[in-house]
Design a protein around this motif. Structure first.
Motif, PDB file in Angstrom:
ATOM      1  N   ILE A 219       0.842  -1.198   0.000  1.00  0.00           N
ATOM      2  CA  ILE A 219       0.000   0.000   0.000  1.00  0.00           C
ATOM      3  C   ILE A 219       0.881   1.253   0.000  1.00  0.00           C
ATOM      4  CG2 ILE A 219      -1.678   1.334   1.322  1.00  0.00           C
ATOM      5  CD1 ILE A 219      -2.838  -1.317   2.303  1.00  0.00           C
TER       6      ILE A 219
ATOM      7  N   LEU B  22      -7.882   4.777   2.966  1.00  0.00           N
ATOM      8  CA  LEU B  22      -7.345   3.893   1.934  1.00  0.00           C
ATOM      9  C   LEU B  22      -8.439   3.437   0.976  1.00  0.00           C
ATOM     10  CD1 LEU B  22      -4.748   1.845   4.000  1.00  0.00           C
ATOM     11  CD2 LEU B  22      -4.448   3.963   2.699  1.00  0.00           C
TER      12      LEU B  22
ATOM     13  N   VAL C 216      -8.184   3.940  -3.064  1.00  0.00           N
ATOM     14  CA  VAL C 216      -8.447   2.897  -4.058  1.00  0.00           C
ATOM     15  C   VAL C 216      -9.439   3.411  -5.096  1.00  0.00           C
ATOM     16  CG1 VAL C 216      -9.551   0.654  -4.407  1.00  0.00           C
ATOM     17  CG2 VAL C 216      -7.890   0.952  -2.559  1.00  0.00           C
ATOM     18  N   ARG C 217     -10.490   4.088  -4.626  1.00  0.00           N
ATOM     19  CA  ARG C 217     -11.500   4.608  -5.553  1.00  0.00           C
ATOM     20  C   ARG C 217     -10.892   5.643  -6.504  1.00  0.00           C
ATOM     21  NH1 ARG C 217     -17.791   5.940  -4.861  1.00  0.00           N
ATOM     22  NH2 ARG C 217     -18.016   7.410  -6.586  1.00  0.00           N
TER      23      ARG C 217
ATOM     24  N   ILE D 229     -14.142  -1.978  -8.278  1.00  0.00           N
ATOM     25  CA  ILE D 229     -12.845  -1.692  -7.679  1.00  0.00           C
ATOM     26  C   ILE D 229     -13.022  -1.273  -6.222  1.00  0.00           C
ATOM     27  CG2 ILE D 229     -10.722  -0.391  -7.885  1.00  0.00           C
ATOM     28  CD1 ILE D 229     -11.325  -2.178 -10.278  1.00  0.00           C
ATOM     29  N   GLN D 230     -13.961  -0.373  -5.978  1.00  0.00           N
ATOM     30  CA  GLN D 230     -14.220   0.049  -4.597  1.00  0.00           C
ATOM     31  C   GLN D 230     -14.615  -1.144  -3.736  1.00  0.00           C
ATOM     32  OE1 GLN D 230     -16.598   3.668  -3.616  1.00  0.00           O
ATOM     33  NE2 GLN D 230     -18.000   2.254  -2.589  1.00  0.00           N
TER      34      GLN D 230
ATOM     35  N   GLY E 178     -11.668  -3.272  -2.927  1.00  0.00           N
ATOM     36  CA  GLY E 178     -10.825  -2.591  -1.950  1.00  0.00           C
ATOM     37  C   GLY E 178     -11.350  -2.728  -0.531  1.00  0.00           C
TER      38      GLY E 178
END
Length: 330
Positions: free
Chosen positions: A151, A253, A257-258, A270-271, A274
């Motif tokens: 990350i 975080l 990611v978004r 994707i969200q 994550g």
């Protein structure tokens, strides 16, 4: 070509979104959302506070240049967010529209466009600080683990791009845009505005007010922090109480990611992925993490749909400014 790529990304995102919900117990996910009850309304209100702060930061940058009420910036900020969240476009389309609408409300076009560039930079920079705070909380919780390193590496990759965007604004590179538009105006006048944008002049005037830039950055950072309340309230109502550090990690975080998935409209799929990954670090089941992701999307609809409607009213009906918004003149 660009439109086809965006539509393809949208289709892939929808497929991923549906697949991840179906394979992780859709009924359980919906039940998790339903248990929040009145908290859903509170979460929408919290998001409204965040957008109000973002609009106030935008207006703060321009307060020494034009006299417009804060409500104008907040309303246009809602429209920007609605377009970015709900329409099949790369997640800066709403910002372009927001700059054009601001110019329609009497702000010089170059200054309006420059304000969007600076506002995007401040948003991204403060989100980066917010994500770093979440990474720090994650490191304190788990130490120097592979997940923390991965990350952290992802955040470091974004630093050169952010620095380059800032240098492009400060070193006068946008003057090339002005010159290019001048050449286009000479040979193809129908494609560009009759008057030059003068982006670089707008950028200089905004950056000249150092106190306002710093203040706008602080307001943006406060806006990012409001999302922690959404996480804390949603999980608490689902019977999964968490502490401040865990909520900070999930929100900061999760937002990172978004944002990284800007090419996928709404970061669909994707969200969700994550949140499953981040939630798993704190023992949240995939169903709970996905319920949380759906709850985070609710304000996108509850605020975004009226925002799109307001945008269409402005575009189609050419709504005239009420006397309050005409204050200060063009």
């Amino acid at each position: 070509m660009i439109r086809s790529a965006v539509l393809l990304a949208l289709v892939i995102g929808i497929v991923a979104f549906v697949a991840i919900l179906v394979t992780n117990g859709f009924a359980d996910i919906i039940r998790g959302v339903a248990t929040i009850g009145w908290g859903l309304v509170a979460i929408v209100l919290i998001r409204l506070v965040a957008l109000t702060l973002a609009g106030a930061a935008w207006g703060l940058m321009l307060g020494h240049q034009v006299d417009r009420p804060a409500g104008l910036y907040v309303g246009l900020r809602v429209i920007r967010e609605a377009i970015n969240s709900l329409l099949p476009a790369v997640q800066v389309g709403g910002d372009i529209v927001g700059g054009r609408l601001l110019a329609q409300y009497g702000v010089p076009a170059g200054l309006a466009a420059a304000s969007i560039l600076v506002d995007l930079l401040l948003q991204t920079a403060t989100q980066g600080l917010f994500a770093v705070s979440g990474l720090a909380a994650l490191w304190l919780a788990f130490g120097d683990t592979p997940v923390v390193r991965e990350i952290g590496g992802g955040l470091i990759v974004a630093v050169p791009a952010l620095g380059g965007f800032f240098l492009a604004q400060r070193l006068g590179l946008f003057a090339l845009v002005d010159r290019g538009m001048g050449l286009i105006q000479r040979f193809l006048p129908a494609l560009v505005p009759a008057r030059p944008l003068d982006l670089q002049s707008g950028l200089r005037s905004i950056y000249g007010a150092h106190g306002r830039i710093a203040g706008a950055g602080l307001v943006h950072l406060l806006g990012w922090c409001t999302g922690i309340l959404e996480i804390w309230l949603a999980l608490g109502r689902m019977g999964v109480p968490i502490g401040f550090a865990e909520a900070l990690v999930l929100e900061s975080l999760g937002q990172a990611v978004r944002s990284a998935a800007f090419a996928v409209p709404g970061a669909l799929g994707i969200q969700e992925g994550g949140f499953v990954l981040l939630g798993g670090l704190f023992g949240l089941s995939p169903a709970t993490s996905l319920s949380l992701s759906l709850v985070k999307r609710l304000p996108d609809l509850a605020i975004g749909l009226p925002g799109l409607a307001a945008w269409q009213m402005i575009e189609i009906r050419k709504v005239k400014l009420p006397p309050l918004l005409r204050r200060g003149g063009a």
